[in-house]
Design a protein around this motif. Structure first.
Motif: not given
Length: 144
Positions: A44, A48, A52
């Protein structure tokens, strides 16, 4: 005597979160401690933005500092600990402390920032509680 070190195993075994990001602030390394601390799996987090884990109200200040560090190649947080709020995946606030290391290209320009992060949420809450208690005791003493 030279010892061969398995650096991938070392980073995976460290109890503090190790987060590596590129020049644009995209996450390129996220160890198991980062997963536990922030709640995001490696899958995940990789690729990113650091947004985040950065609270909305802190983002402008963060990116101003990040961009300055990338531009100048200088940071005071290689030695000094930075304490800031952060976000967990489920939205709850964390208090974190970290230092950074700058990794450089052959020409000397920064191309990677490594952050070693510790969750100090419990310690911060305890400090706040003790400060409140001390203020209450001082107020009682002043009113006595």
């Amino acid at each position: 005597m030279t010892t061969d070190i398995d650096y991938a195993q070392l980073v995976a075994a460290i109890g503090d979160a190790v987060i590596v990001s590129d020049t644009q602030g995209a996450i390129t390394l996220w160890n198991a401690a980062a997963e536990r601390m922030f709640g995001f799996t490696q899958a995940e987090a990789l690729g990113q933005s650091l947004d985040l884990i950065i609270p909305e109200r802190q983002r402008q200040r963060h990116w101003d500092g990040y961009d300055k560090t990338m531009r100048t190649g200088l940071t005071r947080y290689g030695n000094d600990v930075l304490r800031v709020p952060a976000l967990h995946k489920d939205g709850h606030a964390l208090s974190i402390a970290f230092t950074v290391a700058l990794l450089r290209k052959p020409d000397g320009s920064v191309d990677t920032i490594v952050a070693v992060v510790r969750d100090e949420t419990a310690r911060f809450a305890e400090d706040r509680k003790l400060r409140r208690r001390l203020a209450d005791l001082e107020a009682l003493k002043a009113n006595a």
